[in-house]
Scaffold this motif. Structure first.
Motif, PDB file in Angstrom:
ATOM      1  N   ALA A 281       0.825  -1.207   0.000  1.00  0.00           N
ATOM      2  CA  ALA A 281       0.000   0.000   0.000  1.00  0.00           C
ATOM      3  C   ALA A 281       0.862   1.260   0.000  1.00  0.00           C
ATOM      4  N   GLN A 282       2.056   1.161   0.569  1.00  0.00           N
ATOM      5  CA  GLN A 282       2.949   2.317   0.647  1.00  0.00           C
ATOM      6  C   GLN A 282       3.926   2.373  -0.528  1.00  0.00           C
ATOM      7  N   ALA A 283       3.747   1.473  -1.480  1.00  0.00           N
ATOM      8  CA  ALA A 283       4.725   1.357  -2.575  1.00  0.00           C
ATOM      9  C   ALA A 283       4.883   2.660  -3.351  1.00  0.00           C
ATOM     10  N   GLN A 284       3.768   3.292  -3.764  1.00  0.00           N
ATOM     11  CA  GLN A 284       3.852   4.515  -4.553  1.00  0.00           C
ATOM     12  C   GLN A 284       4.461   5.651  -3.750  1.00  0.00           C
ATOM     13  N   GLN A 285       4.021   5.754  -2.499  1.00  0.00           N
ATOM     14  CA  GLN A 285       4.578   6.788  -1.620  1.00  0.00           C
ATOM     15  C   GLN A 285       6.081   6.566  -1.422  1.00  0.00           C
ATOM     16  N   ARG A 286       6.458   5.294  -1.250  1.00  0.00           N
ATOM     17  CA  ARG A 286       7.868   4.969  -1.053  1.00  0.00           C
ATOM     18  C   ARG A 286       8.678   5.271  -2.321  1.00  0.00           C
ATOM     19  N   GLU A 287       8.095   4.976  -3.490  1.00  0.00           N
ATOM     20  CA  GLU A 287       8.791   5.235  -4.748  1.00  0.00           C
ATOM     21  C   GLU A 287       9.007   6.724  -4.962  1.00  0.00           C
ATOM     22  N   ASP A 288       7.976   7.531  -4.668  1.00  0.00           N
ATOM     23  CA  ASP A 288       8.106   8.991  -4.807  1.00  0.00           C
ATOM     24  C   ASP A 288       9.191   9.519  -3.871  1.00  0.00           C
ATOM     25  N   ARG A 289       9.201   9.002  -2.643  1.00  0.00           N
ATOM     26  CA  ARG A 289      10.187   9.448  -1.675  1.00  0.00           C
ATOM     27  C   ARG A 289      11.597   9.036  -2.105  1.00  0.00           C
ATOM     28  N   LEU A 290      11.711   7.833  -2.651  1.00  0.00           N
ATOM     29  CA  LEU A 290      13.013   7.366  -3.131  1.00  0.00           C
ATOM     30  C   LEU A 290      13.557   8.240  -4.248  1.00  0.00           C
ATOM     31  N   GLN A 291      12.688   8.644  -5.161  1.00  0.00           N
ATOM     32  CA  GLN A 291      13.127   9.509  -6.263  1.00  0.00           C
ATOM     33  C   GLN A 291      13.663  10.829  -5.724  1.00  0.00           C
TER      34      GLN A 291
ATOM     35  N   LEU B  57      14.787  11.407  -2.645  1.00  0.00           N
ATOM     36  CA  LEU B  57      15.996  11.161  -1.875  1.00  0.00           C
ATOM     37  C   LEU B  57      17.188  10.857  -2.765  1.00  0.00           C
ATOM     38  N   THR B  58      16.954  10.182  -3.880  1.00  0.00           N
ATOM     39  CA  THR B  58      18.045   9.880  -4.809  1.00  0.00           C
ATOM     40  C   THR B  58      18.727  11.165  -5.259  1.00  0.00           C
ATOM     41  N   TYR B  59      17.923  12.174  -5.624  1.00  0.00           N
ATOM     42  CA  TYR B  59      18.476  13.459  -6.060  1.00  0.00           C
ATOM     43  C   TYR B  59      19.156  14.177  -4.895  1.00  0.00           C
ATOM     44  N   GLN B  60      18.476  14.228  -3.741  1.00  0.00           N
ATOM     45  CA  GLN B  60      19.017  14.969  -2.599  1.00  0.00           C
ATOM     46  C   GLN B  60      20.313  14.347  -2.087  1.00  0.00           C
TER      47      GLN B  60
ATOM     48  N   THR C 299      20.673   9.899   4.042  1.00  0.00           N
ATOM     49  CA  THR C 299      21.314   8.677   3.541  1.00  0.00           C
ATOM     50  C   THR C 299      20.746   7.446   4.242  1.00  0.00           C
ATOM     51  N   ALA C 300      20.566   7.555   5.566  1.00  0.00           N
ATOM     52  CA  ALA C 300      20.015   6.433   6.324  1.00  0.00           C
ATOM     53  C   ALA C 300      18.591   6.124   5.881  1.00  0.00           C
ATOM     54  N   GLU C 301      17.789   7.165   5.653  1.00  0.00           N
ATOM     55  CA  GLU C 301      16.411   6.958   5.184  1.00  0.00           C
ATOM     56  C   GLU C 301      16.396   6.323   3.802  1.00  0.00           C
ATOM     57  N   PHE C 302      17.294   6.781   2.941  1.00  0.00           N
ATOM     58  CA  PHE C 302      17.388   6.233   1.582  1.00  0.00           C
ATOM     59  C   PHE C 302      17.730   4.741   1.636  1.00  0.00           C
ATOM     60  N   ASN C 303      18.678   4.385   2.488  1.00  0.00           N
ATOM     61  CA  ASN C 303      19.075   2.975   2.613  1.00  0.00           C
ATOM     62  C   ASN C 303      17.937   2.129   3.187  1.00  0.00           C
ATOM     63  N   ALA C 304      17.215   2.719   4.168  1.00  0.00           N
ATOM     64  CA  ALA C 304      16.106   1.987   4.785  1.00  0.00           C
ATOM     65  C   ALA C 304      14.998   1.716   3.774  1.00  0.00           C
ATOM     66  N   LEU C 305      14.686   2.712   2.957  1.00  0.00           N
ATOM     67  CA  LEU C 305      13.652   2.516   1.930  1.00  0.00           C
ATOM     68  C   LEU C 305      14.095   1.478   0.917  1.00  0.00           C
TER      69      LEU C 305
END
Length: 561
Positions: free
Chosen positions: A181-191, A193-196, A333-339
């Protein structure tokens, strides 16, 4: 077994004290006399809820005391030990006391120790089982039918295994659904975070670096002024031919030294001036070294200014203080790795969910096989019993239908159906479509007799379970109850003389009134009293010689069994 029951000010009972015996005890009396009051009182001792209506009118409280003998009742003793409710005087006795006030408040005691209703219910299951007039209606419910098969099969470990597998499967499914259920939200956040994170990785600020940049920037920006002022200070302190600080101090030391012989108070002052001369000379040396090493590098200044400005820009972009930029980078970085780990976990969890589903299906398959075996044997036993109760052509089937597509539950994937055919040529069908009320009572009684062989409760109480039965069938039912009474203490409220005659003991319930109040009493009948009561049940209000003769014959026939 139940040894004694005492009832005070309960409903229409003023005072009642009953001693109970082993075997089958029949409870008879006129309609409305209160034959079921003892059963209602026992229900309260087993943890049923009470209200103010249970208290006899005009009294402050109702009190019920049940005395049970625990000989050969290891389960009840273990329960009392576990809950620290064992009697100090006699471990083979148990007293359950229930008090209800006229306001509806209730208190419960086990062996004189205050107890909760939950504890009463927990203990009660090992002491006494009550089968009311509507108990047999439970047979029509699929859930009850499943419980009967499971109880007969005695496969508690299989049920526990299915329950555990279901709980694990359900828990992992929930975790998987939450992640999906959180997949789309997680994907948006990953994108994002990838840039940041990439931007901050490229800048790669070190811990405490911004503070160092700030210090260095100030020094480089003011390098020329720092050099000029430092050089001028060296000149004034040490190098000026026109008069520097060191030469002024030395001159003062010489002049005061000439006067020291005239006044000893100048000695400490001269000492201070000597120290000052030394410090001035050292300060001048330090300033020369500072000037020699002071770096005036426009290129370095440009580099520092650029990095300082970039740090300020990133801090504004991430809405943090520049000093916090390093720690903010670490957190992202830690959040990015966790996701990223959650994405990996999603795939792993899907595999685990499938694996535990297979484990659940395997466990339910084993449970279903055990149920099938037990169902066939139980159906045969029930059929054998009810054929003795004037249902000679009865056929009983217990279908156990396993369905993987059924909604999973903790009790497995089986649908269990009791089916009966009562007449030749009639197809077996569900109980509610085939049997009458009397036939249902007989089937229910047969099940109780069968169940007693598996896990006999020391005391069993039947409240008019023979409703809808008469004639020869009643005699057969009475015989079954008598047989049951040889294995456990059985009490039966009945209006059938054929059933009452089969009893080892008989209690008579009567209602007495003085015109202003009514009181129910319960009396133990002698042999002659039993003959009179059976005759009344046979003939009604007008007892004939024929009825008395029939009553004697019923008792004689029962005694010979």
């Amino acid at each position: 077994m139940l040894a004694h029951l005492s009832i005070s000010n309960f409903a229409v009972v003023k005072q009642l004290s009953i001693h109970l015996e082993n075997g089958l005890t029949a409870i008879t009396g006129e309609t409305g006399a209160g034959k079921s009051i003892a059963i209602d009182a026992l229900s309260l001792c087993l943890g049923e809820r009470a209200d103010a209506n249970a208290v006899r009118k005009g009294t402050a409280k109702a009190e019920i005391i049940a005395h049970f003998s625990l000989c050969n009742n290891a389960l009840a003793k273990a329960f009392l030990d576990e809950h620290e409710l064992t009697s100090d005087e006699d471990e083979n006795s148990c007293f359950v006391r229930r008090v209800i006030s006229k306001e509806g408040r209730s208190k419960a005691f086990i062996n004189g120790i205050p107890a909760s209703l939950q504890q009463l219910k927990g203990l009660g299951q090992y002491l006494l089982a009550i089968h009311g007039q509507n108990t047999h209606l439970q047979l029509l419910k699929e859930e009850h039918q499943r419980q009967l098969v499971d109880s007969y099969a005695k496969h508690a470990p299989l049920l526990e295994e299915v329950g555990r597998a279901f709980a694990v499967w359900k828990d992992k499914q929930k975790t998987l659904k939450d992640l999906q259920a959180q997949a789309q939200q997680r994907e948006d956040r990953l994108q994002l975070l990838t840039y940041q994170v990439q931007e901050l990785d490229e800048f790669a600020i070190e811990e405490g670096e911004f503070e160092e940049l700030e210090v260095e920037h100030k020094r480089l920006s003011n390098g020329q002024s720092l050099l000029e002022q430092a050089q001028r200070s060296v000149y004034n302190l040490y190098e000026s031919d026109e008069g520097n600080a060191l030469s002024v101090i030395q001159s003062s030391i010489e002049r005061l030294g000439e006067l020291e012989a005239h006044d000893a108070h100048l000695t400490p002052i001269i000492s201070l001036l000597n120290d000052a001369a030394i410090q001035v000379e050292e300060a001048a040396g330090e300033l020369r070294s500072y000037c020699d090493h002071l770096e005036i590098d426009p290129l370095r200044l440009q580099q520092v200014e650029a990095r300082y400005a970039k740090a300020m820009e990133l801090a504004r972009k991430h809405t943090v203080m520049p000093e916090e930029l390093f720690h903010h980078h670490q957190a992202l970085t830690a959040e990015f790795n966790a996701l990223g780990e959650q994405e990996s976990l999603l795939g792993t969890l899907e595999t685990e969910v499938e694996e535990v589903r297979k484990q659940y299906l395997h466990a339910t398959t084993q449970l279903s096989e055990s149920r099938c075996n037990a169902a066939n044997k139980l159906a045969s036993d029930i059929e054998s019993q009810i054929r003795q109760m004037n249902m000679p052509h009865a056929k009983v089937n217990i279908d156990v239908l396993y369905d993987e597509l059924k909604k999973p539950v903790s009790t497995g994937l089986d649908t269990i159906e009791f089916k009966v055919s009562t007449n030749p040529g009639q197809d077996a069908d569900k109980l509610e479509k085939v049997v009458s009320g009397g036939e249902l009572s007989r089937i229910g009684l047969a099940i109780q007799v069968i169940a007693s062989d598996n896990h006999a409760t020391p005391t069993m109480v039947f409240d008019e379970v023979d409703t809808g039965i008469s004639g020869p069938t009643a005699s057969i039912v009475g015989g079954l109850l008598r047989k049951l009474g040889k294995q456990a203490q059985v009490m039966c409220v009945t209006h059938l003389p054929q059933v009452a005659a089969q009893a080892h003991n008989q209690l008579f319930v009567t209602k007495v009134t003085d015109g202003e109040s009514t009181e129910t009493q319960m009396l133990a009948l002698t042999k002659q009293d039993r003959i009179d009561e059976l005759a009344r049940l046979l003939a009604g209000d007008k007892v004939t010689k024929s009825a008395l003769a029939n009553a004697k014959e019923l008792l004689k026939s029962a005694a010979s069994n």
